[in-house]
Design an enzyme around this catalytic site. Structure first.
Site, PDB file in Angstrom:
ATOM      1  N   SER A  19      -1.651  10.057  -4.063  1.00 40.55           N
ATOM      2  CA  SER A  19      -0.435  10.177  -4.851  1.00 40.55           C
ATOM      3  C   SER A  19      -0.685   9.593  -6.234  1.00 40.55           C
ATOM      4  O   SER A  19      -1.537   8.712  -6.396  1.00 40.55           O
ATOM      5  CB  SER A  19       0.686   9.389  -4.151  1.00 40.55           C
ATOM      6  N   TYR A  46       5.772  -0.890  -4.576  1.00 40.68           N
ATOM      7  CA  TYR A  46       4.461  -1.475  -4.840  1.00 40.68           C
ATOM      8  C   TYR A  46       3.555  -1.511  -3.622  1.00 40.68           C
ATOM      9  O   TYR A  46       2.340  -1.393  -3.762  1.00 40.68           O
ATOM     10  CB  TYR A  46       4.544  -2.840  -5.525  1.00 40.68           C
ATOM     11  N   CYS A  47       4.106  -1.626  -2.429  1.00 41.82           N
ATOM     12  CA  CYS A  47       3.240  -1.589  -1.230  1.00 41.82           C
ATOM     13  C   CYS A  47       2.664  -0.184  -1.036  1.00 41.82           C
ATOM     14  O   CYS A  47       1.480  -0.033  -0.710  1.00 41.82           O
ATOM     15  CB  CYS A  47       4.014  -2.025   0.007  1.00 41.82           C
ATOM     16  N   ALA A  78       0.011   0.297  -3.697  1.00 35.63           N
ATOM     17  CA  ALA A  78      -1.210  -0.445  -3.371  1.00 35.63           C
ATOM     18  C   ALA A  78      -2.001   0.272  -2.283  1.00 35.63           C
ATOM     19  O   ALA A  78      -3.233   0.338  -2.345  1.00 35.63           O
ATOM     20  CB  ALA A  78      -0.867  -1.863  -2.926  1.00 35.63           C
ATOM     21  N   SER A  79      -1.308   0.846  -1.301  1.00 32.02           N
ATOM     22  CA  SER A  79      -2.025   1.548  -0.232  1.00 32.02           C
ATOM     23  C   SER A  79      -2.701   2.808  -0.769  1.00 32.02           C
ATOM     24  O   SER A  79      -3.822   3.145  -0.358  1.00 32.02           O
ATOM     25  CB  SER A  79      -1.089   1.891   0.928  1.00 32.02           C
ATOM     26  N   LYS A  80      -2.068   3.503  -1.699  1.00 36.71           N
ATOM     27  CA  LYS A  80      -2.669   4.702  -2.280  1.00 36.71           C
ATOM     28  C   LYS A  80      -3.828   4.337  -3.210  1.00 36.71           C
ATOM     29  O   LYS A  80      -4.832   5.050  -3.267  1.00 36.71           O
ATOM     30  CB  LYS A  80      -1.626   5.544  -3.026  1.00 36.71           C
TER      31      LYS A  80
END
Length: 85
Positions: free
Chosen positions: A17, A31-32, A35-37
């Protein structure tokens, strides 16, 4: 990995993404998820470097803004359109 090597066009495709772009991040939303993307994008780059000598392509793609539970009804793409593209 052994099964990938048997494919005619071996490839790994990760669904990412724009939210994973560190340089494009200008808000504090999700934001989580972002951060994962970003982590997925780094994993993709690392896998691509490792698997390139074996002829295995590894890419991250983004389907765009899609009408899903997360994308909402204002998104311009249906799930079918995003999958086709």
């Amino acid at each position: 990995l052994p099964l990938l090597g048997r494919a005619a066009r071996p490839r790994v495709i990760n669904i990412s993404s724009l939210a994973g772009s560190v340089s494009s991040k200008e808000d504090s939303q999700y934001y989580c998820y972002s951060a994962s993307k970003a982590a997925l994008n780094m994993l993709t780059r690392s896998m691509a470097a490792e698997l390139r000598p074996r002829g295995i392509t590894v890419v991250a793609v983004t389907p765009g803004w899609v009408k899903t539970d997360m994308g909402g009804p204002r998104a311009p793409l249906s799930v079918e359109e995003a999958a086709r593209s």
